[in-house]
Design a protein around this motif. Structure first.
Motif, PDB file in Angstrom:
ATOM      1  N   VAL A 144       7.739  10.270  77.560  1.00 11.79           N
ATOM      2  CA  VAL A 144       6.465  10.555  78.225  1.00 11.79           C
ATOM      3  C   VAL A 144       6.027   9.293  78.959  1.00 11.79           C
ATOM      4  O   VAL A 144       6.318   8.181  78.524  1.00 11.79           O
ATOM      5  N   LYS A 145       5.341   9.503  80.074  1.00 13.74           N
ATOM      6  CA  LYS A 145       4.910   8.376  80.909  1.00 13.74           C
ATOM      7  C   LYS A 145       3.639   7.725  80.385  1.00 13.74           C
ATOM      8  O   LYS A 145       3.250   6.662  80.874  1.00 13.74           O
ATOM      9  N   SER A 146       2.984   8.337  79.393  1.00 16.05           N
ATOM     10  CA  SER A 146       1.802   7.714  78.795  1.00 16.05           C
ATOM     11  C   SER A 146       2.239   6.516  77.967  1.00 16.05           C
ATOM     12  O   SER A 146       3.431   6.282  77.772  1.00 16.05           O
ATOM     13  N   GLY A 147       1.277   5.748  77.466  1.00 18.55           N
ATOM     14  CA  GLY A 147       1.625   4.573  76.663  1.00 18.55           C
ATOM     15  C   GLY A 147       2.490   3.596  77.442  1.00 18.55           C
ATOM     16  O   GLY A 147       2.157   3.197  78.553  1.00 18.55           O
ATOM     17  N   LYS A 148       3.629   3.246  76.858  1.00 24.80           N
ATOM     18  CA  LYS A 148       4.564   2.315  77.495  1.00 24.80           C
ATOM     19  C   LYS A 148       5.638   3.047  78.299  1.00 24.80           C
ATOM     20  O   LYS A 148       6.640   2.456  78.698  1.00 24.80           O
ATOM     21  N   GLY A 149       5.437   4.335  78.527  1.00 21.30           N
ATOM     22  CA  GLY A 149       6.446   5.145  79.198  1.00 21.30           C
ATOM     23  C   GLY A 149       6.808   4.675  80.590  1.00 21.30           C
ATOM     24  O   GLY A 149       7.990   4.664  80.952  1.00 21.30           O
ATOM     25  N   MET A 150       5.836   4.272  81.384  1.00 23.94           N
ATOM     26  CA  MET A 150       6.137   3.798  82.739  1.00 23.94           C
ATOM     27  C   MET A 150       6.947   2.505  82.690  1.00 23.94           C
ATOM     28  O   MET A 150       7.849   2.301  83.491  1.00 23.94           O
ATOM     29  N   ARG A 151       6.619   1.632  81.718  1.00 19.83           N
ATOM     30  CA  ARG A 151       7.397   0.407  81.524  1.00 19.83           C
ATOM     31  C   ARG A 151       8.843   0.746  81.177  1.00 19.83           C
ATOM     32  O   ARG A 151       9.777   0.130  81.676  1.00 19.83           O
ATOM     33  N   THR A 152       9.006   1.738  80.302  1.00 17.41           N
ATOM     34  CA  THR A 152      10.347   2.157  79.890  1.00 17.41           C
ATOM     35  C   THR A 152      11.113   2.732  81.081  1.00 17.41           C
ATOM     36  O   THR A 152      12.294   2.441  81.266  1.00 17.41           O
ATOM     37  N   LEU A 153      10.429   3.530  81.887  1.00 17.22           N
ATOM     38  CA  LEU A 153      11.061   4.111  83.082  1.00 17.22           C
ATOM     39  C   LEU A 153      11.579   3.036  84.028  1.00 17.22           C
ATOM     40  O   LEU A 153      12.658   3.180  84.599  1.00 17.22           O
ATOM     41  N   SER A 154      10.815   1.978  84.186  1.00 18.38           N
ATOM     42  CA  SER A 154      11.192   0.925  85.131  1.00 18.38           C
ATOM     43  C   SER A 154      12.108  -0.133  84.516  1.00 18.38           C
ATOM     44  O   SER A 154      12.501  -1.077  85.184  1.00 18.38           O
ATOM     45  N   SER A 155      12.480   0.045  83.243  1.00 18.52           N
ATOM     46  CA  SER A 155      13.283  -0.966  82.541  1.00 18.52           C
ATOM     47  C   SER A 155      14.748  -0.971  82.962  1.00 18.52           C
ATOM     48  O   SER A 155      15.461  -1.923  82.666  1.00 18.52           O
ATOM     49  N   GLY A 156      15.193   0.098  83.589  1.00 13.99           N
ATOM     50  CA  GLY A 156      16.587   0.159  83.992  1.00 13.99           C
ATOM     51  C   GLY A 156      17.517   0.723  82.929  1.00 13.99           C
ATOM     52  O   GLY A 156      18.719   0.798  83.146  1.00 13.99           O
TER      53      GLY A 156
END
Length: 178
Positions: A144-156
């Motif tokens: 999910v993009k909530s929480g740290k989700g966007m960070r995880t998405l951009s982590s590679g």
């Protein structure tokens, strides 16, 4: 039994890099309580697997954690849903325990308590650790993009096998619809 395992911070409640340390700081992500209730009413068994190193770090007490979980359970029950079990790791990263995600210990505890295999269950999280434990336990990983989700998405990190949703409510609507 149709099992769904949820991470807590960032999925069910708002997350903080400074830890959620009190019942007042524990605030649900918009739509998350409704999502859990709807999944539960649709026949899914809901379990929570959460790292809570704030306990091991002395940021809050066991009673405070119990009270946070009591708040969460109460809100879900008010909407007609239920959470079958909550498993947490109180250890810090240096403790080298088997229950701190991405290790599989919390998932194994859920399997034992509910007498079910987690293979094929959805595992919904917002971090790389959640994705890793889902994969290692043969769960279906969801980010999910909530929480740290966007960070995880951009982590590679490779997410080819991961279903991605804006939040827990969007995931729940998709799963119930299908």
């Amino acid at each position: 039994m149709k099992l769904i395992i949820l991470d807590r911070d960032g999925v069910i409640n708002e997350d903080s890099d400074n830890y959620i340390k009190s019942v007042d700081e524990w605030q649900p992500v918009p739509g998350s309580i409704e999502a859990i209730a709807n999944l539960s009413k649709a026949g899914f068994t809901i379990a929570v697997a959460t790292n809570q190193s704030g306990l091991g770090r002395g940021y809050y007490s066991q009673q405070t954690l119990n009270d946070m979980h009591g708040k969460m359970l109460g809100l879900v029950e008010e909407q007609g849903g239920s959470i079958a079990c909550i498993k947490f790791c109180p250890h810090t990263p240096v403790d080298n325990c088997d229950c701190r995600k991405p290790q599989p210990g919390l998932v194994r505890q859920i399997e034992k308590e509910l007498d079910v295999s987690s293979a094929g269950a959805w595992f919904v999280g917002d971090s790389a650790k959640d994705i890793e434990v889902a994969r290692s336990c043969d769960c279906l990983p969801v980010l999910v993009k909530s929480g740290k989700g966007m960070r995880t998405l951009s982590s590679g990190m490779g997410l080819n096998d991961v279903a991605i949703f804006d939040n827990l409510l969007a995931f729940s609507k998709s799963v119930i619809r299908d």
